[in-house]
Design a protein around this motif. Structure first.
Motif, PDB file in Angstrom:
ATOM      1  N   ASP A 103       0.976  -0.172  16.105  1.00  0.00           N
ATOM      2  CA  ASP A 103       0.827   0.302  17.552  1.00  0.00           C
ATOM      3  C   ASP A 103       1.970  -0.202  18.361  1.00  0.00           C
ATOM      4  O   ASP A 103       1.993   0.523  19.052  1.00  0.00           O
ATOM      5  N   SER A 104       2.975  -1.013  17.997  1.00  0.00           N
ATOM      6  CA  SER A 104       3.962  -1.115  19.122  1.00  0.00           C
ATOM      7  C   SER A 104       5.088  -0.029  19.227  1.00  0.00           C
ATOM      8  O   SER A 104       5.317   0.634  18.231  1.00  0.00           O
ATOM      9  N   LYS A 105       5.062  -0.018  20.224  1.00  0.00           N
ATOM     10  CA  LYS A 105       6.432   1.581  20.576  1.00  0.00           C
ATOM     11  C   LYS A 105       7.860   0.679  19.973  1.00  0.00           C
ATOM     12  O   LYS A 105       7.808   1.391  19.338  1.00  0.00           O
ATOM     13  N   VAL A 106       8.184  -0.382  19.591  1.00  0.00           N
ATOM     14  CA  VAL A 106       9.158  -1.031  18.950  1.00  0.00           C
ATOM     15  C   VAL A 106       8.934  -0.516  17.752  1.00  0.00           C
ATOM     16  O   VAL A 106      10.331   0.606  17.202  1.00  0.00           O
ATOM     17  N   LYS A 108       7.074   2.577  16.134  1.00  0.00           N
ATOM     18  CA  LYS A 108       7.183   3.092  15.918  1.00  0.00           C
ATOM     19  C   LYS A 108       8.662   3.890  16.521  1.00  0.00           C
ATOM     20  O   LYS A 108       9.421   5.185  15.821  1.00  0.00           O
ATOM     21  N   GLY A 109       9.804   3.345  17.942  1.00  0.00           N
ATOM     22  CA  GLY A 109      11.406   3.865  17.577  1.00  0.00           C
ATOM     23  C   GLY A 109      12.095   3.028  16.606  1.00  0.00           C
ATOM     24  O   GLY A 109      13.066   3.824  17.035  1.00  0.00           O
TER      25      GLY A 109
END
Length: 189
Positions: A103-106, A108-109
Motif C-alpha cells: 500500500d506504499s505510495k513509493v 505504487k509510484g
C-alpha cells in the motif's frame, strides 16, 4: 570456459533487464547479436518467428537455441537457466518485500514508472521486427537501389494477411500463424 561464462552472463543480464515479457528481450538479443556475433540477425528473426508460432517465451527459446548451438544440450540448459534466474530471484524478493509495502505510495509510484518503460521496450521490439522483416537494409547499402530496400514478398504477404484478417476478424489467430508458417516455408522469405 570463459566464452561459456560470458554467454551465460549476457543471458543473465537480458533476463534481469528485459522487463515486460518475451518481446522486451528482442532489443537485448539484437544487441547481443551485433556485439558478439553468436547468432545473426537472420537467426534472431527466424527464432522470433518460431517462438511466436510455438509455445514458449522468445527469450527462453533464443537462449536455449544459442546455448545448444554453441555448447550442445548442456549449454542450452545453462543459458536458459541464466536467462530465467533473475526473474526467479527478483520475484522471490519482490513477493517478500511487496507484501509488507503493497500500500506504499513509493511502491505504487515505482510500478507506475515501470509501465511506460515496458511499453517502450515492447514498441522498440515491434518496430525492430517490422523493419527487419519488411526491409532489406543490408542489400540496399550495397546496391543503393530503392527497389532493393523493400522485401516485396514479405510486404505483399503481410498486406494479404492483414486484409484477410480484416475480412474474417473472428478467425482464430492460430490459423493465421499456421498460414504464415506454411507460406514462409514454401516461399522461404
Amino acid at each position: 570456459m570463459m566464452l561459456f561464462l560470458k554467454v551465460c552472463w549476457e543471458f543473465f543480464k537480458t533476463g534481469l533487464f528485459a522487463v515486460g515479457g518475451g518481446l522486451a528481450t528482442v532489443p537485448f538479443l539484437k544487441e547481443m547479436s551485433l556485439k558478439y556475433g553468436w547468432f545473426s540477425i537472420s537467426d534472431l528473426m527466424t527464432m522470433l518467428a518460431v517462438s511466436e508460432s510455438t509455445p514458449g517465451p522468445i527469450g527462453i527459446n533464443m537462449s536455449t537455441y544459442v546455448g545448444n548451438v554453441m555448447f550442445d544440450a548442456l549449454g542450452g540448459i545453462f543459458t536458459t537457466l541464466s536467462l530465467v534466474a533473475p526473474s526467479i530471484i527478483v520475484c522471490c524478493i519482490i513477493a517478500k518485500v511487496l507484501e509488507q509495502f503493497k500500500d506504499s505510495k513509493v511502491v505504487k509510484g515505482i510500478f507506475a514508472g515501470l509501465r511506460p518503460a515496458v511499453v517502450g521496450f515492447i514498441l522498440s521490439a515491434v518496430v525492430s521486427i517490422y523493419i527487419t522483416a519488411l526491409f532489406h537494409a543490408d542489400t540496399f547499402q550495397t546496391t543503393h537501389a530503392i527497389m532493393d530496400l523493400f522485401n516485396w514478398k514479405a510486404i505483399i504477404f503481410f498486406g494479404l494477411l492483414l486484409a484477410f484478417y480484416k475480412w474474417k476478424p473472428n478467425l482464430h489467430p492460430i490459423f493465421l500463424i499456421i498460414i504464415a508458417a506454411a507460406v514462409g516455408m514454401v516461399f522461404a522469405f
